[in-house]
Design a protein around this motif. Structure first.
Motif, PDB file in Angstrom:
ATOM      1  N   ARG A   1      -4.216   7.699  -1.466  1.00  0.00           N
ATOM      2  CA  ARG A   1      -3.700   6.354  -1.195  1.00  0.00           C
ATOM      3  C   ARG A   1      -3.825   5.500  -2.455  1.00  0.00           C
ATOM      4  O   ARG A   1      -4.812   5.555  -3.181  1.00  0.00           O
ATOM      5  CB  ARG A   1      -4.440   5.710  -0.043  1.00  0.00           C
ATOM      6  CG  ARG A   1      -4.215   6.450   1.272  1.00  0.00           C
ATOM      7  CD  ARG A   1      -4.929   5.788   2.405  1.00  0.00           C
ATOM      8  NE  ARG A   1      -4.701   6.506   3.640  1.00  0.00           N
ATOM      9  CZ  ARG A   1      -3.688   6.292   4.452  1.00  0.00           C
ATOM     10  NH1 ARG A   1      -2.830   5.348   4.163  1.00  0.00           N
ATOM     11  NH2 ARG A   1      -3.529   7.000   5.552  1.00  0.00           N
TER      12      ARG A   1
ATOM     13  N   GLU B   1      -2.969   1.352  -3.664  1.00  0.00           N
ATOM     14  CA  GLU B   1      -2.607   0.025  -3.173  1.00  0.00           C
ATOM     15  C   GLU B   1      -2.256  -0.845  -4.361  1.00  0.00           C
ATOM     16  O   GLU B   1      -2.999  -0.917  -5.348  1.00  0.00           O
ATOM     17  CB  GLU B   1      -3.768  -0.579  -2.394  1.00  0.00           C
ATOM     18  CG  GLU B   1      -3.427  -1.919  -1.805  1.00  0.00           C
ATOM     19  CD  GLU B   1      -4.528  -2.423  -0.909  1.00  0.00           C
ATOM     20  OE1 GLU B   1      -4.719  -3.646  -0.864  1.00  0.00           O
ATOM     21  OE2 GLU B   1      -5.206  -1.600  -0.272  1.00  0.00           O
TER      22      GLU B   1
ATOM     23  N   ARG C   1       3.130  -1.071   4.018  1.00  0.00           N
ATOM     24  CA  ARG C   1       2.625   0.249   3.641  1.00  0.00           C
ATOM     25  C   ARG C   1       3.791   1.218   3.596  1.00  0.00           C
ATOM     26  O   ARG C   1       4.593   1.301   4.530  1.00  0.00           O
ATOM     27  CB  ARG C   1       1.593   0.743   4.658  1.00  0.00           C
ATOM     28  CG  ARG C   1       1.006   2.111   4.270  1.00  0.00           C
ATOM     29  CD  ARG C   1      -0.157   2.484   5.163  1.00  0.00           C
ATOM     30  NE  ARG C   1       0.272   2.638   6.539  1.00  0.00           N
ATOM     31  CZ  ARG C   1      -0.566   2.728   7.569  1.00  0.00           C
ATOM     32  NH1 ARG C   1      -1.874   2.664   7.365  1.00  0.00           N
ATOM     33  NH2 ARG C   1      -0.101   2.869   8.800  1.00  0.00           N
TER      34      ARG C   1
ATOM     35  N   GLU D   1       0.846  -1.190   0.000  1.00  0.00           N
ATOM     36  CA  GLU D   1       0.000   0.000   0.000  1.00  0.00           C
ATOM     37  C   GLU D   1       0.880   1.238   0.000  1.00  0.00           C
ATOM     38  O   GLU D   1       1.897   1.295   0.688  1.00  0.00           O
ATOM     39  CB  GLU D   1      -0.889  -0.002   1.253  1.00  0.00           C
ATOM     40  CG  GLU D   1      -1.753   1.234   1.392  1.00  0.00           C
ATOM     41  CD  GLU D   1      -2.477   1.268   2.718  1.00  0.00           C
ATOM     42  OE1 GLU D   1      -3.189   2.255   2.992  1.00  0.00           O
ATOM     43  OE2 GLU D   1      -2.318   0.305   3.485  1.00  0.00           O
TER      44      GLU D   1
END
Length: 647
Positions: free
Chosen positions: A642, A644, A550, A505
């Motif tokens: 964000r 992913e 992440r 991510e």
């Protein structure tokens, strides 16, 4: 401790007075309890007195209200013309005179007496005296007044003494002196004695509106006796005197005991001084293994006091929990007389958790009759010697490892130099192949795209080789303006095969300012951090939550950008960044211990820093900061965008 000994000794000498002090404290507590009990009894008596007064006031008020209602009804029933004989024969008047009334008078509109009946009590129904009630038959009376229809009034007089006779119960008159008094405190009627006695309680309540300017007063008849005038006071005095005599006798006995103890302490102090002067720990045990004697050096060695050790049986508190079986085996061997004469080594656990290395020598302990009564052990601390030997061994290994790394660096530098020409040739041949395919006609798009990517990768490999060679030859990094989004994208593209089974991510702000860094070296730092996280996640036992990595970045202050690599693995287990970046330190079985050390060197060369901590995902977080590129005024950082990737 030496400053506290005289005070403690003085306190022990004065301990004979402790029983007397306890007796005084006990007597004081009993006196306090008796005083509290007296106060509680007085309060309960007062509450009962108030309740009885209110109850009697309600009873008298109800009686007076009923009588007043009879007077009002009689005033309405009497005809306009009335005489004494008519009043005397009227049933309500006769009944009232029999009960309570003293006289009945009828006035006309001009307040002249029309008819009057004096006090009359028929002989057939004489008044009944209540048992235990003494009433004052004085001439004080009260009256009711009611208006008659057509003018005039009806006045009925009654005696307060008779009122008390009719309304006060016998049990209440035995318990209290009941009085009716006016506003000036003058007695109108009463039961019992004339004056309240000392030590009694009283309560007064107004009778208004049943009897205006009249108060009902109740006084207790039983006097309250203070506790110290009872038997408890002399008994407590005798108890205190006997306690004082016992304390005096105890003081005499303690003096004799202290004299004997002083002689014994003098002899024991000489022996203890000899033992405490030794730097070797001494431990005495009986034939069952119970500790019977230890010296100061032994207590300092294990970190326990002599009181904690004396009388203890195996397992001992200073034995290592992991070596408990071996310690018990050695103990049984020593108790059987099989201890080596040259001594043996052991590892003990101090009370503060520190492990000490000791050398133990055991010898039989024999009494004056020549019988063995136990074993005496001499214990020497060899932790410093062991630590020096371990340090010397590690230094030797570190020097050998550093020599290997130095050789490896030279090989890597030579290898980077040798790879430049093949990479340049690959790039040249790839460019020539592209031009030939473009001249020969419409090329295959798939082939052209593959050749272009081949050229890009060869160029990128050349840049990496050049920067690694420069870093290995101790040249400064070549900073340039670059964005973290581009660096992260290139790193994930290079690690695509390694991360195909992991959830990756990205949490990078859309308007994150560019940084001033050597992109190739920063890519190598990110590759190292991501690979370490992936190795930890793939080494977890199954089943486990899906591996998750992440990569995030954020603006820190006005001069730096911080990059975080988080995972949901087992975490750092208390290790800090100083330990993780120590040269030759590695948590992997086949690790060289140089990856994070080199990463930290690269980041510090960029005037940044590295940190380690706990991730919000539950695993480890490794972070580094980079300086911002110099540019115009920066806009505020918007919310994270964000992304992913699931390779």
């Amino acid at each position: 401790m030496r400053m506290l000994v005289p005070g403690f000794e003085a306190l022990r000498r004065a301990s004979w007075v402790l029983p007397l002090l306890l007796a005084l404290a006990f007597a004081a507590s009993v006196a306090g309890w008796l005083r509290h009990s007296d106060a509680r009894d007085l309060e309960e008596e007062r509450l009962t007195l108030i309740a009885d007064t209110l109850s009697l006031e309600a009873r008298i008020s109800d009686w007076l209200t009923a009588e007043h209602a009879v007077v009002d009804r009689l005033a309405l029933q009497l005809p306009r013309r009335v005489d004494d004989q008519f009043l005397l024969n009227h049933p309500d008047v006769a009944e009232g005179l029999r009960r309570l009334w003293v006289g009945v008078t009828v006035l006309d509109a001009n307040n002249r007496v029309v008819a009057h009946v004096p006090h009359f009590v028929p002989q057939a129904t004489p008044p009944r005296e209540r048992t235990g009630v003494s009433l004052d038959d004085g001439g004080v009376t009260a009256h009711w007044s009611a208006d008659r229809p057509g003018g005039g009034r009806l006045i009925v007089r009654f005696a307060p003494t008779a009122l008390l006779r009719q309304t006060v119960p016998w049990w209440l008159s035995q318990k209290y002196d009941v009085r009716l008094v006016d506003a000036l405190g003058q007695r109108l009627a009463q039961t019992g004695s004339d004056e309240a006695q000392a030590g009694t309680q009283g309560y007064r309540i107004s009778m208004d509106p049943a009897m205006r300017e009249t108060w009902l007063e109740l006084n207790t008849r039983e006097r309250h006796v203070p506790w110290w005038t009872t038997l408890a006071g002399p008994l407590m005095a005798v108890f205190i005197v006997l306690s004082a005599l016992a304390s005096v006798m105890l003081r005499r006995q303690m003096r004799e005991v202290r004299r004997a103890e002083g002689e014994a302490r003098t002899e024991a102090a000489w022996r203890r001084a000899v033992e405490d002067s030794l730097t070797v720990g001494l431990r005495g045990r009986d034939l069952e293994g119970r500790v019977t004697h230890v010296n100061r050096a032994f207590c300092d060695l294990v970190g326990y006091s002599a009181e904690d050790l004396l009388g203890s049986l195996p397992p001992m508190p200073y034995w290592l929990p992991d070596d408990m079986e071996d310690s018990l085996r050695r103990h049984r061997r020593n108790m059987a007389g099989g201890a080596p004469r040259e001594g043996y080594e052991a590892r003990w656990l101090r009370s503060d958790g520190r492990i000490v290395e000791v050398m133990i020598f055991e010898a039989p302990l024999v009494d004056a009759a020549g019988r063995q009564i136990g074993w005496m052990g001499s214990i020497v601390d060899i932790s410093a010697r062991k630590l020096a030997e371990e340090r010397e061994r590690r230094q030797t290994e570190a020097l050998a490892h550093q020599a290997r790394l130095s050789t490896l660096g030279e090989v890597a530098s030579a290898l980077a130099h040798q790879l430049n020409q093949p990479l340049a040739a690959i790039t040249g041949y790839n460019a020539g192949a592209l031009r030939i395919l473009e001249r020969t006609g419409p090329p295959d798009d798939m082939v052209m795209e593959a050749l272009r990517r081949l050229g890009e990768q060869a160029t990128e490999a050349g840049r990496i080789v050049q920067r690694i060679r420069a870093f290995l030859t101790r040249r400064a990094p070549q900073p340039e303006v670059c964005t973290m989004a581009d660096i992260v994208a290139r790193v994930l593209a290079l690690l695509k095969r390694d991360l195909r089974n992991l959830r990756v991510e990205q949490a990078l702000p859309a308007d994150l300012p560019p940084v001033n860094a050597d992109a190739v070296l920063i890519e190598q730092v990110l590759i190292n951090l991501i690979r370490n996280a992936a190795d930890e996640l793939q080494a977890r036992p199954q089943p486990a939550p899906r591996p998750h990595i992440r990569i995030s970045a954020m603006l820190v202050g006005q001069r730096f950008v911080r990059v975080d690599v988080d995972d949901n693995g087992p975490g750092l287990q208390g290790r800090g960044i100083e330990q993780l970046t120590t040269a030759f330190y590695s948590t992997k079985p086949d690790g060289m211990g140089m990856g994070l050390a080199i990463c930290r060197s690269v980041i510090e060369a960029h005037h940044g820093g590295m940190e380690a901590g706990t991730s919000a995902l539950g695993g480890a977080r490794l972070s580094f900061t980079l300086p911002l590129a110099e540019q115009g005024p920066r806009a505020s950082v918007p919310q994270d965008t964000r992304q992913e990737n699931t390779p």
